[in-house]
Scaffold this motif. Structure first.
Motif, PDB file in Angstrom:
ATOM      1  N   PHE A   1      -4.268   5.791  -3.855  1.00  0.00           N
ATOM      2  CA  PHE A   1      -3.635   6.459  -4.761  1.00  0.00           C
ATOM      3  C   PHE A   1      -3.625   5.702  -6.197  1.00  0.00           C
ATOM      4  O   PHE A   1      -3.331   4.565  -6.004  1.00  0.00           O
ATOM      5  N   GLU A   2      -4.227   6.116  -7.109  1.00  0.00           N
ATOM      6  CA  GLU A   2      -4.456   5.217  -8.252  1.00  0.00           C
ATOM      7  C   GLU A   2      -3.555   5.403  -9.529  1.00  0.00           C
ATOM      8  O   GLU A   2      -3.434   4.287 -10.166  1.00  0.00           O
ATOM      9  N   THR A   3      -2.687   6.517  -9.469  1.00  0.00           N
ATOM     10  CA  THR A   3      -1.735   6.542 -10.737  1.00  0.00           C
ATOM     11  C   THR A   3      -0.363   6.373 -10.362  1.00  0.00           C
ATOM     12  O   THR A   3       0.010   7.322  -9.444  1.00  0.00           O
ATOM     13  N   PRO A   4       0.227   5.312 -10.833  1.00  0.00           N
ATOM     14  CA  PRO A   4       1.558   5.161 -10.405  1.00  0.00           C
ATOM     15  C   PRO A   4       2.348   6.295 -10.661  1.00  0.00           C
ATOM     16  O   PRO A   4       2.280   6.741 -11.890  1.00  0.00           O
ATOM     17  N   GLY A   5       2.900   6.751  -9.626  1.00  0.00           N
ATOM     18  CA  GLY A   5       4.111   7.824  -9.871  1.00  0.00           C
ATOM     19  C   GLY A   5       3.402   9.199  -9.409  1.00  0.00           C
ATOM     20  O   GLY A   5       3.988  10.178  -9.463  1.00  0.00           O
ATOM     21  N   ASN A   6       2.195   9.145  -9.178  1.00  0.00           N
ATOM     22  CA  ASN A   6       1.535  10.457  -8.975  1.00  0.00           C
ATOM     23  C   ASN A   6       0.723  10.248  -7.446  1.00  0.00           C
ATOM     24  O   ASN A   6       0.074   9.699  -7.261  1.00  0.00           O
ATOM     25  N   LEU A   7       1.628  10.882  -6.547  1.00  0.00           N
ATOM     26  CA  LEU A   7       1.175  10.701  -5.111  1.00  0.00           C
ATOM     27  C   LEU A   7       0.486  12.115  -4.679  1.00  0.00           C
ATOM     28  O   LEU A   7       0.499  12.253  -3.507  1.00  0.00           O
ATOM     29  N   SER A   8       0.274  12.873  -5.674  1.00  0.00           N
ATOM     30  CA  SER A   8      -0.196  14.305  -5.244  1.00  0.00           C
ATOM     31  C   SER A   8      -1.798  14.268  -5.108  1.00  0.00           C
ATOM     32  O   SER A   8      -2.388  15.081  -4.805  1.00  0.00           O
ATOM     33  N   SER A   9      -2.319  13.059  -5.662  1.00  0.00           N
ATOM     34  CA  SER A   9      -3.637  13.247  -5.934  1.00  0.00           C
ATOM     35  C   SER A   9      -4.253  11.750  -5.685  1.00  0.00           C
ATOM     36  O   SER A   9      -3.653  10.755  -6.361  1.00  0.00           O
ATOM     37  N   GLY A  10      -5.398  11.526  -4.915  1.00  0.00           N
ATOM     38  CA  GLY A  10      -5.816   9.993  -4.604  1.00  0.00           C
ATOM     39  C   GLY A  10      -7.194  10.038  -4.346  1.00  0.00           C
ATOM     40  O   GLY A  10      -7.993  11.196  -4.403  1.00  0.00           O
ATOM     41  N   THR A  11      -7.866   8.943  -4.250  1.00  0.00           N
ATOM     42  CA  THR A  11      -9.032   8.800  -3.961  1.00  0.00           C
ATOM     43  C   THR A  11      -9.343   8.524  -2.452  1.00  0.00           C
ATOM     44  O   THR A  11      -8.886   7.634  -2.028  1.00  0.00           O
TER      45      THR A  11
END
Length: 162
Positions: free
Chosen positions: A118-128
């Motif tokens: 997960f690349e963006t803090p606070g965003n667990l709906s999209s990752g690499t």
């Protein structure tokens, strides 16, 4: 921690035999290349009280019988502690792990199909997602000719290298 230092720690902590040290040095450029494509130098991994990394089984929506096992790598402690596994089990801890160490451990963990970063803090709906098979193929492609990985061959990377 900078990537070169992470790689050096992996090499320094490897078993001190010639084959393992050479194998670590050979795969280091591939680990660094992958780590440079991710946004963070460390991620938080959920770990059980027995120090095992928490695996999450994901089912294929189109084919519910097909399942894959993933590790989640979180960008912040807050994201890791918000994960369902962390909330449901008080024995689960979030530990910071250098990104190159996560990649290296993936090579040794036969029970893991992928790691989702997960690349963006606070965003667990999209990752690499990085599939273990893709990591192995990249490592193989970066090995010098004299380190071609073949079972029972000189220069073979031991399955228990991590």
């Amino acid at each position: 921690m900078e990537l070169d230092r992470q790689i050096q720690l992996l090499i320094d902590n490897a078993p001190q035999d010639t084959h393992t040290t050479q194998a670590m040095q050979a795969i280091a450029p591939a680990l660094k290349l992958l780590a440079q494509q991710l946004r963070h130098s460390q991620y938080y991994i959920l770990q059980t009280g027995e120090r095992d990394w928490v695996l999450t089984a994901l089912s294929n929506r189109a084919n519910p019988g097909v399942e894959k096992r993933v590790i989640y790598a979180f960008p912040t402690l807050q994201d890791a502690t918000a994960d369902r596994n962390s909330i449901e089990d008080p024995q689960v801890l979030a530990i910071p792990v250098p990104v190159t160490h996560i990649l290296f451990q993936m090579l040794a963990m036969n029970t893991v199909d992928s790691t989702v970063f997960f690349e963006t803090p606070g965003n667990l709906s999209s990752g690499t997602e990085l599939r273990r098979e893709d990591l192995q193929n990249l490592i193989q492609a970066h090995l010098p000719q004299n380190h071609t990985v073949r079972r029972n061959a000189p220069g073979h990377i031991p399955p228990d290298i991590a």
